[in-house]
Design a protein around this motif. Structure first.
Motif, PDB file in Angstrom:
ATOM      1  N   SER A   1     -12.249 -10.897   9.856  1.00  0.00           N
ATOM      2  CA  SER A   1     -13.059  -9.747  10.552  1.00  0.00           C
ATOM      3  C   SER A   1     -11.746  -8.418  10.777  1.00  0.00           C
ATOM      4  O   SER A   1     -12.324  -7.440  10.466  1.00  0.00           O
ATOM      5  N   PHE A   2     -10.416  -9.051  10.618  1.00  0.00           N
ATOM      6  CA  PHE A   2      -9.736  -7.694  10.645  1.00  0.00           C
ATOM      7  C   PHE A   2      -9.432  -7.246   9.218  1.00  0.00           C
ATOM      8  O   PHE A   2      -9.519  -6.096   9.125  1.00  0.00           O
ATOM      9  N   ARG A   3      -9.751  -8.076   8.316  1.00  0.00           N
ATOM     10  CA  ARG A   3      -9.522  -7.699   6.874  1.00  0.00           C
ATOM     11  C   ARG A   3     -10.682  -6.717   6.508  1.00  0.00           C
ATOM     12  O   ARG A   3     -10.668  -5.608   5.904  1.00  0.00           O
ATOM     13  N   SER A   4     -12.004  -7.168   7.292  1.00  0.00           N
ATOM     14  CA  SER A   4     -13.188  -6.038   6.708  1.00  0.00           C
ATOM     15  C   SER A   4     -13.134  -4.925   7.841  1.00  0.00           C
ATOM     16  O   SER A   4     -14.023  -4.046   7.358  1.00  0.00           O
ATOM     17  N   SER A   5     -12.503  -4.613   8.825  1.00  0.00           N
ATOM     18  CA  SER A   5     -12.446  -3.393   9.570  1.00  0.00           C
ATOM     19  C   SER A   5     -11.951  -2.223   9.207  1.00  0.00           C
ATOM     20  O   SER A   5     -12.184  -1.281   9.407  1.00  0.00           O
ATOM     21  N   ILE A   6     -10.680  -2.712   8.187  1.00  0.00           N
ATOM     22  CA  ILE A   6     -10.199  -1.265   7.439  1.00  0.00           C
ATOM     23  C   ILE A   6      -9.914  -1.482   6.059  1.00  0.00           C
ATOM     24  O   ILE A   6      -9.974  -2.641   5.721  1.00  0.00           O
ATOM     25  N   PRO A   7      -9.996  -0.454   5.313  1.00  0.00           N
ATOM     26  CA  PRO A   7      -9.839  -0.533   3.867  1.00  0.00           C
ATOM     27  C   PRO A   7      -8.565  -1.175   3.463  1.00  0.00           C
ATOM     28  O   PRO A   7      -7.546  -1.058   4.200  1.00  0.00           O
ATOM     29  N   ALA A   8      -8.392  -1.657   2.236  1.00  0.00           N
ATOM     30  CA  ALA A   8      -7.065  -2.138   1.717  1.00  0.00           C
ATOM     31  C   ALA A   8      -6.033  -0.760   1.498  1.00  0.00           C
ATOM     32  O   ALA A   8      -6.670   0.146   1.133  1.00  0.00           O
ATOM     33  N   PRO A   9      -4.660  -0.845   1.812  1.00  0.00           N
ATOM     34  CA  PRO A   9      -3.761   0.160   1.405  1.00  0.00           C
ATOM     35  C   PRO A   9      -3.922   0.569   0.038  1.00  0.00           C
ATOM     36  O   PRO A   9      -4.262  -0.103  -0.910  1.00  0.00           O
ATOM     37  N   GLY A  10      -3.709   1.922  -0.159  1.00  0.00           N
ATOM     38  CA  GLY A  10      -3.493   2.371  -1.631  1.00  0.00           C
ATOM     39  C   GLY A  10      -2.770   1.843  -2.497  1.00  0.00           C
ATOM     40  O   GLY A  10      -1.677   1.082  -1.917  1.00  0.00           O
ATOM     41  N   ARG A  11      -2.824   1.924  -3.503  1.00  0.00           N
ATOM     42  CA  ARG A  11      -1.824   1.333  -4.521  1.00  0.00           C
ATOM     43  C   ARG A  11      -0.540   2.028  -4.234  1.00  0.00           C
ATOM     44  O   ARG A  11      -0.231   3.024  -4.109  1.00  0.00           O
ATOM     45  N   PRO A  12       0.556   1.109  -4.546  1.00  0.00           N
ATOM     46  CA  PRO A  12       1.777   1.613  -4.502  1.00  0.00           C
ATOM     47  C   PRO A  12       2.367   2.874  -5.384  1.00  0.00           C
ATOM     48  O   PRO A  12       3.085   3.784  -4.991  1.00  0.00           O
ATOM     49  N   GLU A  13       1.573   2.942  -6.778  1.00  0.00           N
ATOM     50  CA  GLU A  13       1.803   4.083  -7.363  1.00  0.00           C
ATOM     51  C   GLU A  13       1.236   5.365  -6.850  1.00  0.00           C
ATOM     52  O   GLU A  13       1.573   6.291  -7.292  1.00  0.00           O
ATOM     53  N   ASP A  14       0.258   5.029  -5.953  1.00  0.00           N
ATOM     54  CA  ASP A  14      -0.199   6.379  -5.153  1.00  0.00           C
ATOM     55  C   ASP A  14       0.750   6.913  -4.082  1.00  0.00           C
ATOM     56  O   ASP A  14       0.293   8.028  -3.703  1.00  0.00           O
ATOM     57  N   SER A  15       1.757   6.222  -3.741  1.00  0.00           N
ATOM     58  CA  SER A  15       2.537   6.752  -2.700  1.00  0.00           C
ATOM     59  C   SER A  15       3.501   7.871  -2.947  1.00  0.00           C
ATOM     60  O   SER A  15       3.350   8.168  -4.486  1.00  0.00           O
ATOM     61  N   ARG A  16       3.799   8.705  -2.255  1.00  0.00           N
ATOM     62  CA  ARG A  16       4.549   9.933  -2.964  1.00  0.00           C
ATOM     63  C   ARG A  16       6.105   9.603  -3.096  1.00  0.00           C
ATOM     64  O   ARG A  16       6.632  10.308  -3.913  1.00  0.00           O
ATOM     65  N   PHE A  17       6.581   8.398  -3.266  1.00  0.00           N
ATOM     66  CA  PHE A  17       7.844   8.039  -3.480  1.00  0.00           C
ATOM     67  C   PHE A  17       7.960   7.127  -4.776  1.00  0.00           C
ATOM     68  O   PHE A  17       6.870   6.268  -5.089  1.00  0.00           O
TER      69      PHE A  17
ATOM     70  N   PRO B   1      13.577  18.027 -11.971  1.00  0.00           N
ATOM     71  CA  PRO B   1      13.191  17.508 -13.201  1.00  0.00           C
ATOM     72  C   PRO B   1      14.026  15.949 -13.297  1.00  0.00           C
ATOM     73  O   PRO B   1      13.267  15.091 -13.574  1.00  0.00           O
ATOM     74  N   ASP B   2      15.004  15.836 -12.992  1.00  0.00           N
ATOM     75  CA  ASP B   2      15.915  14.540 -13.008  1.00  0.00           C
ATOM     76  C   ASP B   2      16.406  13.907 -11.911  1.00  0.00           C
ATOM     77  O   ASP B   2      17.197  13.012 -11.508  1.00  0.00           O
ATOM     78  N   LEU B   3      15.837  14.423 -10.535  1.00  0.00           N
ATOM     79  CA  LEU B   3      16.306  14.092  -9.127  1.00  0.00           C
ATOM     80  C   LEU B   3      14.934  13.818  -8.321  1.00  0.00           C
ATOM     81  O   LEU B   3      14.156  14.701  -8.627  1.00  0.00           O
ATOM     82  N   PHE B   4      15.174  12.542  -7.860  1.00  0.00           N
ATOM     83  CA  PHE B   4      13.968  12.142  -6.981  1.00  0.00           C
ATOM     84  C   PHE B   4      14.527  11.716  -5.570  1.00  0.00           C
ATOM     85  O   PHE B   4      15.663  11.343  -5.528  1.00  0.00           O
ATOM     86  N   LEU B   5      13.659  11.746  -4.665  1.00  0.00           N
ATOM     87  CA  LEU B   5      13.960  11.464  -3.126  1.00  0.00           C
ATOM     88  C   LEU B   5      13.241   9.843  -3.194  1.00  0.00           C
ATOM     89  O   LEU B   5      12.057   9.645  -3.581  1.00  0.00           O
TER      90      LEU B   5
ATOM     91  N   ASP C   1       8.254  13.034   8.878  1.00  0.00           N
ATOM     92  CA  ASP C   1       8.836  11.601   8.684  1.00  0.00           C
ATOM     93  C   ASP C   1       7.765  10.570   8.360  1.00  0.00           C
ATOM     94  O   ASP C   1       7.314   9.989   9.397  1.00  0.00           O
ATOM     95  N   GLY C   2       7.296  10.535   7.166  1.00  0.00           N
ATOM     96  CA  GLY C   2       6.083   9.728   7.071  1.00  0.00           C
ATOM     97  C   GLY C   2       6.017   9.234   5.316  1.00  0.00           C
ATOM     98  O   GLY C   2       6.779   9.733   4.617  1.00  0.00           O
ATOM     99  N   VAL C   3       5.191   8.191   5.268  1.00  0.00           N
ATOM    100  CA  VAL C   3       5.069   7.768   3.764  1.00  0.00           C
ATOM    101  C   VAL C   3       3.501   7.967   3.509  1.00  0.00           C
ATOM    102  O   VAL C   3       3.217   6.975   2.291  1.00  0.00           O
ATOM    103  N   GLY C   4       2.891   8.832   3.608  1.00  0.00           N
ATOM    104  CA  GLY C   4       1.566   8.860   3.218  1.00  0.00           C
ATOM    105  C   GLY C   4       1.428   9.563   1.977  1.00  0.00           C
ATOM    106  O   GLY C   4       2.448  10.094   1.487  1.00  0.00           O
ATOM    107  N   PRO C   5       0.471   9.496   1.339  1.00  0.00           N
ATOM    108  CA  PRO C   5       0.210  10.141  -0.083  1.00  0.00           C
ATOM    109  C   PRO C   5       0.467  11.834   0.016  1.00  0.00           C
ATOM    110  O   PRO C   5       0.638  12.204  -1.225  1.00  0.00           O
ATOM    111  N   ASP C   6       0.118  12.551   1.149  1.00  0.00           N
ATOM    112  CA  ASP C   6       0.098  14.013   1.255  1.00  0.00           C
ATOM    113  C   ASP C   6       1.409  14.422   1.144  1.00  0.00           C
ATOM    114  O   ASP C   6       2.044  14.154   2.218  1.00  0.00           O
ATOM    115  N   SER C   7       1.766  15.193   0.310  1.00  0.00           N
ATOM    116  CA  SER C   7       3.292  15.646   0.259  1.00  0.00           C
ATOM    117  C   SER C   7       3.231  17.195   0.264  1.00  0.00           C
ATOM    118  O   SER C   7       4.442  17.761   0.188  1.00  0.00           O
TER     119      SER C   7
END
Length: 371
Positions: A39-55, A61-65, A159-165
């Protein structure tokens, strides 16, 4: 159902589960929530794929956060026979949902795992409490990337880890005490200029109460506005109580901002000509802790941290954790700091104002060794 009977969590209304799901901030929180039951699993969608994260987030060009998270972890400890084991560690999420464990102090991969640490981390059987997020700049943005040298502290706002950057900004303090920033869409970073010059050295930067706060070399706290302008918020620490604090024998070697219990603290580490802390070139004498009184816009010295323990991870990350999360391997009302090369630790007890250097065998709070 009687008034004292407990209703199974699986019977909670869907709308309540959805409200809870809307308040889960991290991918790890969502995964653990969905693992409770169907019931918990069906109440919210699965998290996005890790590659969809902003990090990792591209700054140049050669520097990343890069983003990591410090957790207090409680795991089954069948081998030890003590029921549960607790750890303090840093996790970084990689591609394909894999995780790697990093040193709290060096931000590098753990070379040698403690033998009691579980081979597999099962979120259904482990209790994970997020303590804070930590950021670093590196080249390539991969697990083999080199840390960007010359940067001591990095924060992101919001300070967040969502996909919107498209609304985020990155702030950092370099080894010369300069405050740099990068906002989304910029081709490169810039240094903050105040009154036509780059202001005096800055000691630390933190995101607190939804705003970016910076402390300078005299302990004055400043607030950064959206227009990238700094506004003085408090008097320097040496003007506390309307009197100038004089320290002839000691000098403040470093200042660290720590968020704890909804308050902002500054930890001042003093050095002297006394004996070194096991060969450290900075000879620690003692620590002082101050809490920011926002209503009066001033620092107030505190003599007790209650059951909180403050961890100073070099200059890259500072955080507070309840002593209950240390499982008897550390005490509250103490400050923990590792030497830069992680060869030894020092612990300052605010109650009796004593400084000690425990051995690794005595200091088993988490996985503190890096390669």
């Amino acid at each position: 159902m009687g008034p004292t009977e407990r209703r199974p969590c699986a019977d909670l209304p869907t709308e309540i589960l959805s409200m809870i799901g809307d308040r889960l901030d991290t991918r790890m929180d969502v995964l653990r929530f969905r693992s409770v039951c169907s019931s918990f699993r069906s109440s919210i969608p699965a998290p996005g794929r890790p590659e969809d994260s902003r990090f990792p987030l591209r700054i140049q060009p050669d520097l990343f956060l890069r983003a990591c998270t410090v957790y207090a972890l409680e795991t089954p400890d069948g081998a030890g026979g003590s029921g549960r084991a607790r750890w303090l560690l840093m996790l970084e999420e990689l591609e394909l949902g894999r995780m790697r464990i990093l040193s709290l102090y060096s931000q590098r991969r753990i070379a040698h795992m403690l033998h009691k640490f579980p081979k597999v981390l099962d979120s259904r059987q482990s209790r994970m409490v997020e303590i804070c997020r930590q950021y670093a700049l590196d080249y390539r943005g991969t697990t083999r990337g080199r840390l960007f040298q010359g940067v001591q502290k990095v924060v992101m706002h919001p300070d967040g880890v969502g996909p919107d950057s498209d609304q985020c900004s990155v702030y950092f303090i370099d080894e010369r005490g300069r405050l740099g920033f990068w906002k989304h869409g910029d081709e490169s970073w810039s240094y903050l200029v105040v009154d036509g010059r780059r202001r005096c050295r800055y000691s630390d930067v933190v995101v607190y109460d939804g705003k970016v706060w910076v402390v300078d070399s005299v302990g004055q706290i400043l607030q950064l506005h959206k227009s990238f302008r700094l506004r003085s918020f408090s008097l320097p620490i040496y003007d506390i109580g309307g009197r100038r604090r004089r320290r002839r024998r000691f000098q403040c070697f470093s200042r660290h901002l720590v968020v704890s219990g909804g308050d902002l603290y500054i930890v001042c580490r003093y050095s002297s000509d006394g004996p070194c802390s096991r060969g450290s070139p900075e000879k620690t004498s003692h620590y002082e802790v101050f809490r920011l009184d926002q209503r009066r816009a001033r620092w107030e010295e505190v003599r007790s941290l209650s059951d909180s323990a403050f961890f100073l991870c070099n200059r890259r990350c500072s955080f507070a954790v309840s002593a209950s999360e240390l499982d008897g391997h550390g005490d509250g009302n103490c400050i923990y700091r590792a030497e830069k090369n992680c060869n030894s630790f020092e612990v300052f007890d605010l109650a009796n104002r004593s400084l000690k250097w425990p051995d690794y065998s005595d200091f088993r709070v988490g996985l503190l060794l890096g390669d």
